[in-house]
Design a protein around this motif. Structure first.
Motif, PDB file in Angstrom:
ATOM      1  N   PRO A 143       0.815  -1.185  -0.029  1.00 42.45           N
ATOM      2  CA  PRO A 143       0.036   0.176   0.075  1.00 42.45           C
ATOM      3  C   PRO A 143       0.847   1.382  -0.182  1.00 42.45           C
ATOM      4  CG  PRO A 143       0.221  -0.844   2.276  1.00 42.45           C
ATOM      5  CD  PRO A 143       0.899  -1.824   1.293  1.00 42.45           C
ATOM      6  N   ASP A 144       0.393   2.412  -0.540  1.00 33.51           N
ATOM      7  CA  ASP A 144       0.867   3.646  -0.384  1.00 33.51           C
ATOM      8  C   ASP A 144       1.221   4.138   0.972  1.00 33.51           C
ATOM      9  OD1 ASP A 144       1.971   6.294  -0.603  1.00 33.51           O
ATOM     10  OD2 ASP A 144       0.549   6.911  -2.359  1.00 33.51           O
ATOM     11  N   CYS A 147       0.143   8.267   1.747  1.00 34.12           N
ATOM     12  CA  CYS A 147      -1.186   9.067   1.963  1.00 34.12           C
ATOM     13  C   CYS A 147      -2.290   8.008   1.892  1.00 34.12           C
ATOM     14  CB  CYS A 147      -1.589   9.745   0.372  1.00 34.12           C
ATOM     15  SG  CYS A 147      -1.571   8.890  -1.007  1.00 34.12           S
ATOM     16  N   ASP A 148      -3.491   8.373   2.212  1.00 33.66           N
ATOM     17  CA  ASP A 148      -4.469   7.265   2.435  1.00 33.66           C
ATOM     18  C   ASP A 148      -5.437   7.258   1.124  1.00 33.66           C
ATOM     19  OD1 ASP A 148      -6.193   9.676   2.137  1.00 33.66           O
ATOM     20  OD2 ASP A 148      -6.859   9.755   4.147  1.00 33.66           O
ATOM     21  N   GLN A 149      -6.398   6.338   0.901  1.00 34.97           N
ATOM     22  CA  GLN A 149      -7.064   6.034  -0.117  1.00 34.97           C
ATOM     23  C   GLN A 149      -7.747   7.451  -0.794  1.00 34.97           C
ATOM     24  OE1 GLN A 149     -10.298   3.479   0.516  1.00 34.97           O
ATOM     25  NE2 GLN A 149     -11.734   4.788   1.832  1.00 34.97           N
ATOM     26  N   ASP A 150      -7.937   8.331  -0.094  1.00 37.27           N
ATOM     27  CA  ASP A 150      -8.556   9.824  -0.753  1.00 37.27           C
ATOM     28  C   ASP A 150      -7.285  10.432  -1.262  1.00 37.27           C
ATOM     29  OD1 ASP A 150     -11.120   8.906  -0.333  1.00 37.27           O
ATOM     30  OD2 ASP A 150     -11.151   9.293   1.868  1.00 37.27           O
ATOM     31  N   TYR A 160      -4.474   4.541  11.190  1.00 40.50           N
ATOM     32  CA  TYR A 160      -5.191   4.109  10.090  1.00 40.50           C
ATOM     33  C   TYR A 160      -5.122   2.623   9.980  1.00 40.50           C
ATOM     34  CZ  TYR A 160      -3.802   8.699   8.586  1.00 40.50           C
ATOM     35  OH  TYR A 160      -3.882  10.211   8.386  1.00 40.50           O
ATOM     36  N   MET A 162      -5.954  -0.927   7.141  1.00 36.96           N
ATOM     37  CA  MET A 162      -6.078  -1.345   5.949  1.00 36.96           C
ATOM     38  C   MET A 162      -7.539  -1.733   5.437  1.00 36.96           C
ATOM     39  SD  MET A 162      -3.122  -1.377   4.531  1.00 36.96           S
ATOM     40  CE  MET A 162      -3.454  -2.583   3.234  1.00 36.96           C
ATOM     41  N   GLY A 165      -6.813  -3.051   0.312  1.00 41.23           N
ATOM     42  CA  GLY A 165      -5.436  -2.795   0.003  1.00 41.23           C
ATOM     43  C   GLY A 165      -4.950  -1.328   0.136  1.00 41.23           C
ATOM     44  N   GLN A 166      -5.689  -0.498   0.691  1.00 42.47           N
ATOM     45  CA  GLN A 166      -5.336   0.796   0.929  1.00 42.47           C
ATOM     46  C   GLN A 166      -5.446   1.426   2.399  1.00 42.47           C
ATOM     47  OE1 GLN A 166      -7.676   2.643  -2.160  1.00 42.47           O
ATOM     48  NE2 GLN A 166      -5.709   3.557  -3.141  1.00 42.47           N
ATOM     49  N   LEU A 167      -5.010   2.440   2.759  1.00 40.20           N
ATOM     50  CA  LEU A 167      -4.815   3.092   4.246  1.00 40.20           C
ATOM     51  C   LEU A 167      -6.022   3.805   4.342  1.00 40.20           C
ATOM     52  CD1 LEU A 167      -1.022   3.790   4.710  1.00 40.20           C
ATOM     53  CD2 LEU A 167      -2.433   1.723   6.054  1.00 40.20           C
ATOM     54  N   VAL A 168      -7.060   3.582   5.345  1.00 38.73           N
ATOM     55  CA  VAL A 168      -8.075   4.536   5.690  1.00 38.73           C
ATOM     56  C   VAL A 168      -7.869   5.030   7.202  1.00 38.73           C
ATOM     57  CG1 VAL A 168      -9.538   3.628   3.733  1.00 38.73           C
ATOM     58  CG2 VAL A 168      -9.602   2.873   6.335  1.00 38.73           C
TER      59      VAL A 168
END
Length: 229
Positions: A143-144, A147-150, A160, A162, A165-168
């Motif tokens: 994952p990046d 930055c978060d998914q937005d 945060y 997962m 597959g992304q951070l929220v």
């Protein structure tokens, strides 16, 4: 054309041969037939050892090539004790996550560095965490961590989790939430910050678990069992 390779895994084939999984810088993960390698007098028998560089030449096409030459290059200290188990863990990760003939030069270089460190300094958790994250980045599974998914930059004081597959941003009720400040440290390779290694381990376990589809790694289970003892 010859190139440097490392043996990741091998299995017997028929009465006298081996099918060997190799990792090379130029070709990536490669499967070859080592004809007669199980014979006592075979020159290949003493050369096809894990964790040591071997100069190879192969022939043929398709998923299974024929190994025509293999010469031990040496130059790397052999991991021992716990470090040897860690090295087997690296090999199992590569076999499980890498597609065949998909080259990753940076990952190959990172693998050599990890083996060198394991042979010289023994088992160190940071070596595993760095290699796991390099492998996840190179294969596109990481994952990046900036930055978060937005697309918003991670906040040092926020937590945060997962999701797909992304951070929220965590709502505070997640026991497995990751501190933003430590995610930012991991993103730039700072594992010396307090809690960074433990966070990197939890993060890689989540990401690896999703890619391994619930099938556990054998070497990881061995390490867990040894820690319990």
């Amino acid at each position: 054309m010859s190139e440097t390779a490392f043996v990741l895994h091998s299995v017997p084939y028929r009465e006298t041969s081996l099918v060997v999984e190799l990792f090379t810088r130029r070709t990536g993960r490669l499967a070859v037939m080592a004809k007669g390698a199980r014979r006592p007098q075979s020159a290949l028998r003493a050369v096809l050892l894990q964790f040591q560089p071997v100069e190879i030449a192969v022939a043929g096409k398709g998923e299974l090539r024929t190994l025509t030459r293999a010469e031990w290059q040496g130059g790397l200290p052999m991991p021992a004790g716990e470090a040897l188990l860690f090295a087997f863990y690296l090999n199992e990760l590569l076999v499980r996550l890498l597609m065949r003939e998909d080259p990753h030069p940076a990952l190959f270089d990172g693998y050599v560095e990890a083996l060198q460190a394991l042979g010289e300094r023994g088992g160190q958790e940071e070596i595993l965490r760095r290699f796991e994250w390099l492998l996840l980045r190179e294969t596109g599974y990481a994952p990046d961590l900036t930055c978060d998914q937005d697309g918003r930059e991670l906040e040092a004081g926020a937590d945060y989790r997962m999701s797909a597959g992304q951070l929220v941003l965590s709502d505070g009720a997640d026991d497995d939430a990751f501190p933003g400040r430590l995610l930012r440290d991991i993103a730039v390779g700072r594992y010396d910050a307090p809690g960074a290694l433990a966070t990197a381990k939890r993060l890689s376990r989540q990401v690896l678990g999703a890619q391994l589809e619930g099938v556990p790694l054998k070497t990881r289970q061995i390490l867990i069992d040894l820690q319990r003892l």
